[in-house]
Design a protein around this motif. Sequence first.
Motif, mmCIF file in Angstrom:
data_model
loop_
_atom_site.group_PDB
_atom_site.id
_atom_site.type_symbol
_atom_site.label_atom_id
_atom_site.label_comp_id
_atom_site.label_asym_id
_atom_site.label_seq_id
_atom_site.Cartn_x
_atom_site.Cartn_y
_atom_site.Cartn_z
ATOM 1 N N SER A 80 2.549 -0.190 3.193
ATOM 2 C CA SER A 80 2.506 -0.300 1.739
ATOM 3 C C SER A 80 2.399 -1.767 1.346
ATOM 4 N N ASP A 82 3.927 -3.069 -1.080
ATOM 5 C CA ASP A 82 5.282 -3.527 -1.416
ATOM 6 C C ASP A 82 5.990 -4.137 -0.211
ATOM 7 N N ALA A 83 5.696 -3.640 0.982
ATOM 8 C CA ALA A 83 6.309 -4.158 2.206
ATOM 9 C C ALA A 83 5.369 -5.132 2.923
#
Length: 126
Positions: A80, A82-83
């Motif tokens: 992702s 986000d990561a």
Amino acid sequence: MTKCLLLSMQDWRQQHGSQSPSVAVVHLQVGDFTCVEPAQLVTTWDVAIRGSWLEGARLSIESIPLVGRCVCCSATYQPSADAAYRSPCCDHPMEEVVSGRELRIRSVDYTLASSVPAEKPAPVPS
């Protein structure tokens, strides 16, 4: 992308020689990591085929999820943003993409004059 798709379909049509296929559906596989927006592709397709031999044909788009493989532990995972696309098991940066970069014609639903509907794989130029 739409122009490339239309050129691929024109090449496919030429393979049928004098038989003119009537296309109902073009089935695509679009990876989530390709930066292709499926809804926008459908919109541009609908505009581009007006008045052409493909008029009335619709796109069916199968979304292929992004899957990475950790080079440290060989585990697969769904990266992702986000990561930062890092492996959840060991926080290693994503180096190997297993799926999600696909952008291809999977098949075409069509009929030929005096034939029954068929689903045939459509070769995609490399």
